[in-house]
Design an enzyme around this catalytic site. Structure first.
Site, PDB file in Angstrom:
ATOM      1  N   LYS A 198      56.682  73.785  16.174  1.00 28.69           N
ATOM      2  CA  LYS A 198      58.040  73.774  16.706  1.00 28.69           C
ATOM      3  C   LYS A 198      58.192  74.961  17.643  1.00 28.69           C
ATOM      4  CE  LYS A 198      62.934  73.779  15.468  1.00 28.69           C
ATOM      5  NZ  LYS A 198      63.922  73.878  14.367  1.00 28.69           N
ATOM      6  N   LYS A 250      57.576  69.401  17.912  1.00 23.09           N
ATOM      7  CA  LYS A 250      58.929  69.434  18.469  1.00 23.09           C
ATOM      8  C   LYS A 250      58.999  70.583  19.464  1.00 23.09           C
ATOM      9  CE  LYS A 250      63.781  69.834  17.050  1.00 23.09           C
ATOM     10  NZ  LYS A 250      64.707  70.031  15.906  1.00 23.09           N
TER      11      LYS A 250
END
Length: 327
Positions: A198, A250
């Site tokens: 992320k 992400k």
């Protein structure tokens, strides 16, 4: 022109293209992120994400039923507490009566068993400083103290009906701590969707409106540096060793190289999150007539799948599922 290689033969008709397609996009591969906000009697539109809502409890149930009927594979729920309910430790995150846990119970009652219910296991929506963990005296995010709160939050979410817990905080050791905490109380069937890679992205902006973020500063001391590629594999391997059931990258569209790296090495299913800024860009361009909306949405999702995602989290999940069903 005899002997000329002619790849166009396999592109000649829709039926031929369908027959030889290398990548598929199906409703079951899509997950719908949803926001449930405390104190709402009616859903409220998020201005930077046209078409996406902060749900009331009633509209949450209705939207969940629609998504499941369309064949969407799962629902990822985020909670938006009242501003006055935020505090330094994010106490409402682990409160059984907090908005996220109430929303999870509503989903479990309405569509439990018919889809996979996922919870955002992070403190940022619930803290008055907006960070994903508790702060030390010097204002830094305290990794190990935060793990204790994550375990408490995870147990509350599991008890509220979550099938998968989305560990999005990017604290070191978070997957292992939550796995041990779940197993210690017999929650061995509750899975972990680990945000393995992320990144600290500029494309999260609209999401902060969606959750009413109170963030002060930035998250660069715990989210990954966009300049780094190999680091994602280190994070992946740690999450796998700690017991992750699914791993996620992400953002998605700006990190397709990372997604491909993770997919090539992962021994568990791989998800990717098409985030709020990615949604907003396509939406804004389509509203101005600069691109074809449906074509761009489906192409973006197919590109994420082609890069290696088994599962795609997208705010278009329900709508795209309807489109795919019409093909």
């Amino acid at each position: 022109m005899t002997g000329l290689d002619r790849p166009r033969r396999l592109r000649r008709t829709p039926a031929m293209r369908r027959l030889v397609a290398e990548t598929t996009l199906q409703p079951r591969q899509l997950v719908l992120p949803m926001f449930v906000a405390d104190g709402l009697d009616e859903p409220r539109e998020i201005s930077s994400m046209p078409g996406v809502l902060q749900h009331s409890m009633d509209s949450l149930r209705k939207a969940a039923v629609e998504a499941v009927a369309a064949g969407v594979g799962g629902l990822m729920l985020f909670g938006v507490p009242l501003p006055e309910d935020k505090d330094a430790s994010g106490s409402k995150a682990s409160d059984p009566d907090g908005i996220l846990n109430r929303g999870l119970r509503a989903l479990a009652d309405e569509v439990g068993g018919a889809t996979v219910i996922m919870a955002d296991t992070c403190l940022d929506e619930f803290t008055d400083h907006g960070h994903c963990g508790v702060l030390s005296a010097d204002g830094a995010v305290d990794n190990d103290a935060t793990l204790h709160r994550y375990v408490e939050m995870a147990l509350a979410q599991a008890n509220s009906g979550a099938d998968l817990l989305g560990t999005s905080g990017m604290m070191d050791g978070q997957v292992g701590a939550i796995r041990r905490g779940l197993d210690a109380v017999g929650r061995t069937d509750t899975g972990i969707l680990a945000y393995a890679a992320k990144y600290a992205s500029a494309f999260y902006g609209p999401f902060r409106e969606a959750v009413g973020s109170s963030l002060q500063g930035d998250r660069r001391t715990y989210q990954q540096d966009p300049a780094n590629r190999r680091e994602a594999i280190r994070e992946l391997e740690l999450d796998l060793a700690e017991g992750a059931d699914i791993v996620m990258v992400k953002p998605a569209m700006s990190y397709l190289d990372i997604l491909r790296d993770v997919a090539d090495r992962s021994t568990v299913p791989v998800a990717a999150y098409q985030i709020s800024g990615e949604y907003a860009m396509i939406t804004a361009a389509a509203e101005r007539g600069w691109i074809d909306r449906r074509g761009a949405v489906l192409e973006s999702l197919l590109g994420i799948r082609r890069a290696g995602a088994d599962i795609v989290l997208t705010y278009w999940a329900t709508e795209a599922a309807h489109w795919l069903d019409q093909r």
